[in-house]
Enzyme design. Structure first.
Site, PDB file in Angstrom:
ATOM      1  N   CYS A   1       2.906   8.664   1.878  1.00  0.00           N
ATOM      2  CA  CYS A   1       3.239   7.706   2.929  1.00  0.00           C
ATOM      3  C   CYS A   1       3.641   6.393   2.255  1.00  0.00           C
ATOM      4  CB  CYS A   1       2.044   7.500   3.849  1.00  0.00           C
ATOM      5  SG  CYS A   1       2.405   6.441   5.260  1.00  0.00           S
TER       6      CYS A   1
ATOM      7  N   CYS B   1       5.408  -7.120   8.099  1.00  0.00           N
ATOM      8  CA  CYS B   1       6.297  -6.500   9.083  1.00  0.00           C
ATOM      9  C   CYS B   1       6.676  -7.517  10.151  1.00  0.00           C
ATOM     10  CB  CYS B   1       5.590  -5.299   9.726  1.00  0.00           C
ATOM     11  SG  CYS B   1       6.636  -4.334  10.838  1.00  0.00           S
TER      12      CYS B   1
ATOM     13  N   CYS C   1       3.437  -5.182  16.110  1.00  0.00           N
ATOM     14  CA  CYS C   1       2.706  -4.304  17.028  1.00  0.00           C
ATOM     15  C   CYS C   1       1.277  -4.796  17.207  1.00  0.00           C
ATOM     16  CB  CYS C   1       2.704  -2.870  16.501  1.00  0.00           C
ATOM     17  SG  CYS C   1       4.353  -2.143  16.376  1.00  0.00           S
TER      18      CYS C   1
ATOM     19  N   CYS D   1      -1.528  -3.051  15.139  1.00  0.00           N
ATOM     20  CA  CYS D   1      -1.298  -2.831  13.706  1.00  0.00           C
ATOM     21  C   CYS D   1      -1.840  -3.970  12.861  1.00  0.00           C
ATOM     22  CB  CYS D   1       0.201  -2.653  13.454  1.00  0.00           C
ATOM     23  SG  CYS D   1       0.611  -2.395  11.715  1.00  0.00           S
TER      24      CYS D   1
ATOM     25  N   CYS E   1      -3.323   1.312   8.328  1.00  0.00           N
ATOM     26  CA  CYS E   1      -2.244   0.756   7.516  1.00  0.00           C
ATOM     27  C   CYS E   1      -2.404  -0.753   7.367  1.00  0.00           C
ATOM     28  CB  CYS E   1      -0.904   1.075   8.185  1.00  0.00           C
ATOM     29  SG  CYS E   1       0.500   0.582   7.185  1.00  0.00           S
TER      30      CYS E   1
ATOM     31  N   GLU F   1       0.805  -1.213   0.000  1.00  0.00           N
ATOM     32  CA  GLU F   1       0.000   0.000   0.000  1.00  0.00           C
ATOM     33  C   GLU F   1       0.846   1.274   0.000  1.00  0.00           C
ATOM     34  OE1 GLU F   1      -3.616  -1.812   2.776  1.00  0.00           O
ATOM     35  OE2 GLU F   1      -2.470  -0.079   3.455  1.00  0.00           O
TER      36      GLU F   1
ATOM     37  N   ASN G   1      -7.190   4.129  14.958  1.00  0.00           N
ATOM     38  CA  ASN G   1      -8.126   3.945  13.861  1.00  0.00           C
ATOM     39  C   ASN G   1      -8.657   2.510  13.906  1.00  0.00           C
ATOM     40  OD1 ASN G   1      -9.297   5.407  11.859  1.00  0.00           O
ATOM     41  ND2 ASN G   1      -7.513   5.504  10.533  1.00  0.00           N
TER      42      ASN G   1
ATOM     43  N   SER H   1       7.902   5.943  16.644  1.00  0.00           N
ATOM     44  CA  SER H   1       6.601   5.407  17.042  1.00  0.00           C
ATOM     45  C   SER H   1       6.724   4.944  18.493  1.00  0.00           C
ATOM     46  CB  SER H   1       6.215   4.239  16.126  1.00  0.00           C
ATOM     47  OG  SER H   1       6.062   4.684  14.795  1.00  0.00           O
ATOM     48  N   LEU H   2       6.409   5.838  19.405  1.00  0.00           N
ATOM     49  CA  LEU H   2       6.641   5.564  20.818  1.00  0.00           C
ATOM     50  C   LEU H   2       5.465   4.822  21.454  1.00  0.00           C
ATOM     51  CD1 LEU H   2       8.722   6.025  23.077  1.00  0.00           C
ATOM     52  CD2 LEU H   2       7.501   8.139  23.651  1.00  0.00           C
TER      53      LEU H   2
ATOM     54  N   GLY I   1       5.475  -1.970   7.156  1.00  0.00           N
ATOM     55  CA  GLY I   1       6.846  -2.380   7.426  1.00  0.00           C
ATOM     56  C   GLY I   1       7.594  -1.446   8.361  1.00  0.00           C
ATOM     57  N   GLU I   2       8.720  -1.927   8.845  1.00  0.00           N
ATOM     58  CA  GLU I   2       9.645  -1.160   9.690  1.00  0.00           C
ATOM     59  C   GLU I   2      10.819  -0.721   8.820  1.00  0.00           C
ATOM     60  OE1 GLU I   2      12.104   0.701  11.772  1.00  0.00           O
ATOM     61  OE2 GLU I   2      10.362   0.103  12.965  1.00  0.00           O
TER      62      GLU I   2
END
Length: 347
Positions: free
Chosen positions: A103, A110, A114, A117, A334, A89, A291, A215-216, A160-161
């Protein structure tokens, strides 16, 4: 024989591969990255024999568009099929004054995993090549027919990271910023990471001039490990220590992404701890509404708790914004569009 992707290569690499003289590579870069040409045959000032050779060895466009959604706020989400049939995406976000942010994804899936996610639900498949990263920005400019000099902001915040695909990320940043190509300054490029501390340090040593976003999402290791399992390897202290060594332009700040989840990380105590963590770091905090997507147990926070969190940070001297949710009426989260299409395909 599978053709090589032209966008995978920097000019010096193409020169080493036998594409000469040097000015020809500049011409090729300008045809592709400024005129958005995706066929070598159309490049009139390139000798016919070279065009034929390049057509046999290289492809230019690494994607097939298979889905495109447009939100009422003009956010656009694209789902691309790659050469191997995998999907990825890209999101184009229209900002104020007709400015745009792209973006970009860096992986199919990934490894970070998370808890909040959707991308992580499908697991890790593979890294994107440099050309597949670059191609997303090129595709947006071509699709929208933007003027070659129109500046975009590029954020590596998609699927992804980014720092887990380090070498391809670095090459993509260099290609996107190359003066003979799209010429998008590294000052307009932001690398977002979940916190691979050694790679943050390594990225800083590259001295590319890119912006850094973290991304904390939590202010203590216990909560963060539940949200981001990678925190067990790189805890909050190691991430903060790496950030303090990162070279930041005096006009810039480190961006901290804080995804706010109801009854998880949205109270004032968390805000107080965040202020302490960021002490001494030129910071900007982006509070992001979670979201929701089908199947998640996490909930969107109340507007009141978001405002209290923001007010506390601002009163303590930290720049803080509540990011306006974009694309809420399309597959906004995402990985959501990819997941939706995979389910449709599999019945």
């Amino acid at each position: 024989m599978l053709k090589k992707q032209f966008m995978d290569y920097l000019p010096e690499e193409l020169l080493e591969m036998g594409i000469k003289p040097k000015f020809r590579i500049k011409q090729l870069y300008q045809w592709i990255y400024r005129k958005y040409t995706d066929e070598f045959e159309k490049m009139q000032n390139i000798p016919k024999l070279l065009r034929e050779k390049l057509s046999k060895e290289f492809m230019i466009n690494p994607f097939e568009l298979i889905n495109h959604e447009i939100s009422s706020d003009e956010t656009e989400k694209f789902l691309f099929k790659l050469i191997d049939g995998r999907t990825v995406e890209t999101v184009l976000i229209k900002m104020k004054e007709n400015k745009y942010t792209v973006c970009v994804s860096t992986q199919v899936g990934c490894k970070v995993g998370c808890a909040f996610c959707l991308t992580a639900k499908g697991g890790f498949v593979r890294n994107l090549s440099a050309g597949e990263i670059v191609g997303q920005v090129w595709w947006m400019k071509k699709f929208k027919n933007f003027d070659e000099n129109k500046a975009l902001n590029v954020v590596y915040m998609g699927m992804g990271e980014p720092l887990d695909n380090y070498n391809n990320l670095i090459k993509a940043i260099k290609i996107i910023s190359h003066p003979d190509g799209m010429n998008i300054s590294t000052r307009r490029q932001t690398v977002s990471t979940s916190g691979i501390a050694p790679k943050i340090k390594k990225l800083g040593e590259e001295n590319l001039g890119v912006n850094l976003a973290i991304s904390l999402h939590a202010v203590d290791d216990e909560t963060r490990e539940k949200l981001i399992p990678m925190n067990k390897a790189y805890n909050i202290k190691s991430v903060i220590d790496a950030i303090k060594e990162f070279p930041i332009d005096k006009r810039k700040k480190v961006m901290f992404e804080y995804l706010v989840i109801k009854n998880v990380n949205d109270d004032i105590n968390a805000a107080k701890k965040l202020v302490k963590l960021l002490n001494g770091i030129p910071s900007k905090v982006n509070l992001i509404y979670f979201n929701p997507y089908p199947g998640t147990d996490f909930k969107r926070p109340d507007e009141e708790s978001m405002k209290k969190f923001q007010d506390y940070l601002i009163n303590k001297g930290i720049m803080c914004t509540i990011r306006k949710s974009k694309g809420m009426d399309i597959s906004a989260a995402c990985g959501q569009l990819r997941e939706k299409k995979l389910k449709e395909k599999n019945g």
